[in-house]
Structures are given as structure tokens and as C-alpha cells.
Design a protein around this motif. Structure first.
Motif, PDB file in Angstrom:
ATOM      1  N   TRP A   9       0.805  -1.217   0.000  1.00  0.00           N
ATOM      2  CA  TRP A   9       0.000   0.000   0.000  1.00  0.00           C
ATOM      3  C   TRP A   9       0.839   1.269   0.000  1.00  0.00           C
ATOM      4  CZ3 TRP A   9      -4.987  -0.319  -1.033  1.00  0.00           C
ATOM      5  CH2 TRP A   9      -5.604  -1.561  -0.863  1.00  0.00           C
ATOM      6  N   TYR A  10       2.105   1.166   0.342  1.00  0.00           N
ATOM      7  CA  TYR A  10       2.946   2.357   0.396  1.00  0.00           C
ATOM      8  C   TYR A  10       3.152   2.976  -0.988  1.00  0.00           C
ATOM      9  CZ  TYR A  10       4.100   1.038   5.206  1.00  0.00           C
ATOM     10  OH  TYR A  10       4.032   0.726   6.537  1.00  0.00           O
ATOM     11  N   ASP A  11       3.118   2.165  -2.034  1.00  0.00           N
ATOM     12  CA  ASP A  11       3.310   2.658  -3.397  1.00  0.00           C
ATOM     13  C   ASP A  11       2.024   2.629  -4.222  1.00  0.00           C
ATOM     14  OD1 ASP A  11       6.111   3.082  -3.095  1.00  0.00           O
ATOM     15  OD2 ASP A  11       6.440   0.935  -3.331  1.00  0.00           O
ATOM     16  N   TYR A  12       1.026   1.917  -3.740  1.00  0.00           N
ATOM     17  CA  TYR A  12      -0.209   1.752  -4.502  1.00  0.00           C
ATOM     18  C   TYR A  12      -1.013   3.053  -4.554  1.00  0.00           C
ATOM     19  CZ  TYR A  12      -4.873  -0.037  -5.729  1.00  0.00           C
ATOM     20  OH  TYR A  12      -6.088  -0.256  -6.325  1.00  0.00           O
ATOM     21  N   SER A  13      -1.637   3.311  -5.686  1.00  0.00           N
ATOM     22  CA  SER A  13      -2.521   4.466  -5.846  1.00  0.00           C
ATOM     23  C   SER A  13      -3.625   4.082  -6.822  1.00  0.00           C
ATOM     24  CB  SER A  13      -1.745   5.681  -6.369  1.00  0.00           C
ATOM     25  OG  SER A  13      -1.221   5.418  -7.664  1.00  0.00           O
ATOM     26  N   GLU A  14      -4.645   4.924  -6.926  1.00  0.00           N
ATOM     27  CA  GLU A  14      -5.726   4.651  -7.868  1.00  0.00           C
ATOM     28  C   GLU A  14      -5.999   5.881  -8.724  1.00  0.00           C
ATOM     29  OE1 GLU A  14      -8.070   1.144  -5.418  1.00  0.00           O
ATOM     30  OE2 GLU A  14      -9.104   3.047  -5.750  1.00  0.00           O
TER      31      GLU A  14
END
Length: 339
Positions: free
Chosen positions: A219-224
Motif C-alpha cells: 500500500w505504500y506505493d499503490y494508488s488509484e
């Protein structure tokens, strides 16, 4: 015989702050973050017939308007500012669009030490993750033929013969569900992965390979992408409102939204095994919450005063709140008085 089915693992990850960059919504890793369970809120609201967690997505999604592009594709337009989007995410987290629509992802090959028939060797190895009940399964694929390479380095197709390069050209890919068409298909990583990781669109970084989608570091690098986020919210509103009046297409779309939720079995100590349902995304959880309510006679309605969408099991209710009911009564009183 009585069987019990429990939602015991509906946890989701969120940050206390989000920011908007490169057309994507990102979590701020410097702020408070961690796991929570939206299902705890649902069961609490079901016990006292209070507002459901998915009410927040109805409120948010009802502000999204869909324009049609020259190619005939829907283009979402939010009737608000980006800060409203970020505030919503701070309360609930991202929708989990990657988790919702991705079934399998295979990363670019690296040289790995692999044991085959009892013998160790350095092989071009495609790391891959499959979505399963309760998380993601880690596996891989070996490429043949292969020369020797240096461990952990990216495998270059130029290092093998042409036939092997052709066979492996399509192996770094993902299997995803395409909601517009209602079926699964393969997609290159630059689309299936790159949309959610704009700093690593090709999936060839160490972080991409080493962080499973069900681990915190993911989740530290994940985006939407903002557009995809808004489009998913608008679709949720359309599906729930139309399913509430028995529209068969909407019911089929609702089935698609809840389909990633799968049963799993757990056992604690000497206790007998328990069956549980596991949701891979916040979007799937909200859809299942509505589906459960729908089977109990709940519908999504529009308030006759303010137009706000809300869910209710009553056939007589017309207003979303006591305030709107009082407003309607005052209007009716003034109308009668003027006659």
C-alpha cells in the motif's frame, strides 16, 4: 444440520491522509495508517437499523456525472473538488480496484536460483501472484531454453534465442476483469499494473516483486487513478439503484461486483473448522453489504425533498432524515393553507 457462515476477514487498509498527484490518489505514508474492518461497522448498523457503510459511497457517487467521449466511453466528472475525494479516502481508504479486477499478475522475468529434480540452477523466472481466498498466492514460471545469468538481475530477452524470446514476449502480463465487457482478458503490465503504480508502470522494480497485494508494504506505493475511482463510484450508484427495482442487468452487475468474495476455512486450536467469507476489496465489501440488505427487502431510494440516496426496508418511507420529513410536512401545510 445447521451451518454457520461468518464474515470474519473483511479488513481493509487506509491512511489518515491522501494526496493527489499524476492524476492518481495516493496514501501519505508519513501519516497514521493501518488495517480496519468495515464489516464491523456494517454488523453494528444492521443491529440497530442504522446507516450502512455503503451509504457513504452512495453519497459520494451521486455527485459523479458521466459524459461520453468521442469514442463512446464514459468520462466521469465530479461535482465537487478533489479535497472531497481525499476526505472520503481518509475515512474509508481506496476502493481496491486492482484487487477487485485483477485475477493474476506476472512480472518481468529475473534470474532466480531454482531447484528442479533435486538440482539447483539459475533460471529466468517470472514471479507471479494469483488472487485466492484470503489473499494472494505467490508462484512463478520458468523459461526454457536458458543460458546462465546473474542471480536477481532482470532477464533480458536478447540473452536467449529468438524462439524463446517470442514465447516469453506475452508472459509479463495480467489477467483482469473488464467490467465494460463483462469478461476476463489478458492485459500488458503497463495497463494492468501501471495505472496503479505510475512510478513503476512496467512492474520491473524490486518492490513490485517483493510486496504481495495483501501485504502492508504494497500500500505504500499503490494508488488509484482518479477517473477510475470516480467511475467505479458512479457505477456502484447505478447498480444499486437499478437493482433495487429489480433490473436484471443491474442484478447481474451486482453479481459481478461480489464475485471476487470467496469462501475460506479456518481453524483455531482444537475447535472445529469454520467457514468464512473473504472480501479482497472495499468495493466488493460495499457491494456485498448492499446485496445482503437487498435480500432482506432493503432498497436504495431517493429522498423526495433533497434527492439524497438512502437505503430502507420500508415501503412507506419517502425521506432520508427527520429533517427532510419535517420540511415536507411544512411545505404540505403551507400548500393547504394557501388553498
Amino acid at each position: 444440520m445447521t451451518a454457520s457462515v461468518e464474515f470474519v476477514s473483511g479488513r481493509w487498509f487506509k491512511f489518515s491522509e491522501y494526496f493527489f498527484e499524476d492524476a492518481n490518489i495516493h496514501g501519505n505514508v508519513l501519516t497514521q495508517h493501518g488495517w480496519y474492518d468495515p464489516w464491523e461497522l456494517y454488523w453494528a448498523s444492521a443491529g440497530n437499523d442504522g446507516p450502512r457503510p455503503y451509504q457513504s459511497l452512495l453519497d459520494f457517487g451521486s455527485k459523479v456525472r458521466l459524459d461520453i467521449s468521442t469514442r463512446g466511453r464514459p468520462v466521469p466528472r465530479f461535482e465537487g473538488d478533489v479535497q472531497e475525494v481525499l476526505s472520503w479516502c481518509s475515512e474509508w481508504g481506496l476502493l481496491g480496484l486492482f484487487h477487485q479486477y485483477t485475477l493474476m499478475i506476472r512480472f518481468p522475468a529475473r534470474w532466480r536460483e531454482v531447484t528442479i529434480d533435486g538440482e539447483k540452477g539459475i533460471y529466468p523466472w517470472f514471479e507471479q501472484y494469483h488472487r485466492i481466498a484470503g489473499g494472494w498466492h505467490e508462484g512463478g514460471t520458468i523459461i526454457y531454453p536458458h543460458p546462465q545469468g546473474q542471480k536477481e538481475q532482470l532477464w533480458e530477452r536478447a540473452e536467449v534465442d529468438e524462439s524463446a524470446a517470442r514465447r516469453s514476449a506475452t508472459m509479463a502480463e495480467a489477467i483482469t476483469y473488464v467490467p465494460e465487457y463483462g469478461h476476463f482478458g489478458s492485459a500488458p503490465l503497463v495497463h494492468a499494473w501501471g495505472h496503479y503504480f505510475p512510478d513503476n508502470r512496467t512492474g520491473d522494480s524490486d518492490d513490485a516483486v517483493n510486496h504481495r497485494p495483501d501485504q502492508e508494504l504494497f500500500w505504500y506505493d499503490y494508488s488509484e487513478p482518479l477517473d477510475e475511482f470516480l467511475l467505479a463510484a458512479a457505477r456502484f450508484v447505478k447498480i444499486t439503484t437499478e437493482a433495487s427495482v429489480g433490473n436484471q442487468n443491474a442484478l447481474s452487475s451486482l453479481q459481478d461486483l461480489v464475485s471476487p468474495i470467496t469462501p475460506g476455512i479456518e481453524r483455531f486450536g482444537n475447535e472445529k473448522p469454520r467457514l468464512k467469507w473473504l472480501s479482497p476489496s472495499l468495493l466488493a465489501s460495499f457491494a456485498m453489504m448492499f446485496a445482503l440488505d437487498l435480500t432482506q427487502g432493503y432498497r436504495v431510494l431517493a429522498c423526495e425533498v433533497c434527492g439524497r440516496l438512502f437505503s430502507s426496508s420500508s415501503n412507506r418511507v419517502k425521506f432520508c432524515s427527520s429533517r427532510c420529513r419535517n420540511t415536507a410536512q411544512k411545505r404540505a401545510y403551507r400548500t393547504r393553507k394557501q388553498k
